[in-house]
Design a protein around this motif. Structure first.
Motif, PDB file in Angstrom:
ATOM      1  N   GLU A  66       0.815  -1.214   0.000  1.00 35.66           N
ATOM      2  CA  GLU A  66       0.000   0.000   0.000  1.00 35.66           C
ATOM      3  C   GLU A  66       0.849   1.264   0.000  1.00 35.66           C
ATOM      4  OE1 GLU A  66      -3.269   0.315  -0.505  1.00 35.66           O
ATOM      5  OE2 GLU A  66      -3.221  -1.848  -0.794  1.00 35.66           O
ATOM      6  N   LYS A 162      -4.875  -7.837   3.661  1.00 35.54           N
ATOM      7  CA  LYS A 162      -4.704  -6.854   2.587  1.00 35.54           C
ATOM      8  C   LYS A 162      -5.809  -5.806   2.649  1.00 35.54           C
ATOM      9  CE  LYS A 162      -2.460  -9.966  -0.664  1.00 35.54           C
ATOM     10  NZ  LYS A 162      -2.616 -10.744  -1.902  1.00 35.54           N
ATOM     11  N   GLN A 166      -5.234  -1.843   3.179  1.00 34.44           N
ATOM     12  CA  GLN A 166      -5.715  -0.936   2.124  1.00 34.44           C
ATOM     13  C   GLN A 166      -6.674   0.098   2.704  1.00 34.44           C
ATOM     14  OE1 GLN A 166      -9.085  -0.879   0.483  1.00 34.44           O
ATOM     15  NE2 GLN A 166      -8.274   0.912  -0.565  1.00 34.44           N
ATOM     16  N   SER A 170      -5.627   4.026   3.118  1.00 36.58           N
ATOM     17  CA  SER A 170      -6.310   4.918   2.172  1.00 36.58           C
ATOM     18  C   SER A 170      -6.593   6.277   2.816  1.00 36.58           C
ATOM     19  CB  SER A 170      -7.618   4.285   1.680  1.00 36.58           C
ATOM     20  OG  SER A 170      -8.581   4.255   2.712  1.00 36.58           O
TER      21      SER A 170
END
Length: 174
Positions: A66, A162, A166, A170
């Motif tokens: 990421e 994951k 993420q 973000s």
């Protein structure tokens, strides 16, 4: 015609409601995050995390992917340090259904019949914290927290980790 315009909006709410990970973040608003380009993992903090080495590797790999997607590069002389820690708790859910004829606490219901039953389910809620610190003075400048239900299935565990990384990253300012 108005209903046709409303359906896509309803679909968007349905998709966002399906997210099983709740994220919250906090950061120092006086910091210009665009000045940072390199990072390294904070080994001492990660080693203290009370999870298996395999899960640590999964988390670090997901975080690295990421951060790379956001334009950060891993370095031996980093501007930022990344630390993780985790928590988990068992949740027990008991659902009871009252069947049978007669009076219930909410009133008479002649359409219900049969015995009542209860079901019990146990699941594990995990919390992943990702901390980002300035490397020069180890000052915390950003923290992300994601909480959601975990799985023991290896293939789904990779996907879930994951997804945690993420969704949390973000929210990292650029």
């Amino acid at each position: 015609m108005k209903l046709l315009k409303f359906i896509p909006v309803l679909g968007l709410f349905a998709l966002t409601a399906c997210s099983s990970i709740q994220v919250s973040t906090d950061y120092d608003s006086s910091v210009n995050f665009s000045q940072f380009k390199t990072y390294a993992f904070m080994k001492s903090g990660i080693d203290d995390s009370p999870i298996s080495d395999l899960d640590k590797k999964r988390i670090l790999k997901a975080v690295e992917a990421e951060l790379s997607a956001k334009g950060y590069t891993k370095s031996d002389n980093p501007q930022l340090l990344v630390n993780i820690f985790t928590e988990s708790q068992q949740n027990v859910n008991v659902n009871t259904y009252y069947g049978g004829w007669g009076y219930r606490p909410w009133g008479w219901n002649p359409w219900m019949y049969g015995p009542g039953y209860s079901s019990v389910s146990v699941n594990t809620e995990g919390i992943l914290y990702i901390d980002i610190l300035k490397a020069d003075n180890k000052e915390l400048i950003w923290q992300g927290k994601g909480s959601g239900y975990l799985t023991s299935n290896k293939n789904k565990k990779d996907e879930k980790i994951k997804e945690f990384a993420q969704k949390i990253l973000s929210e990292l300012p650029q």
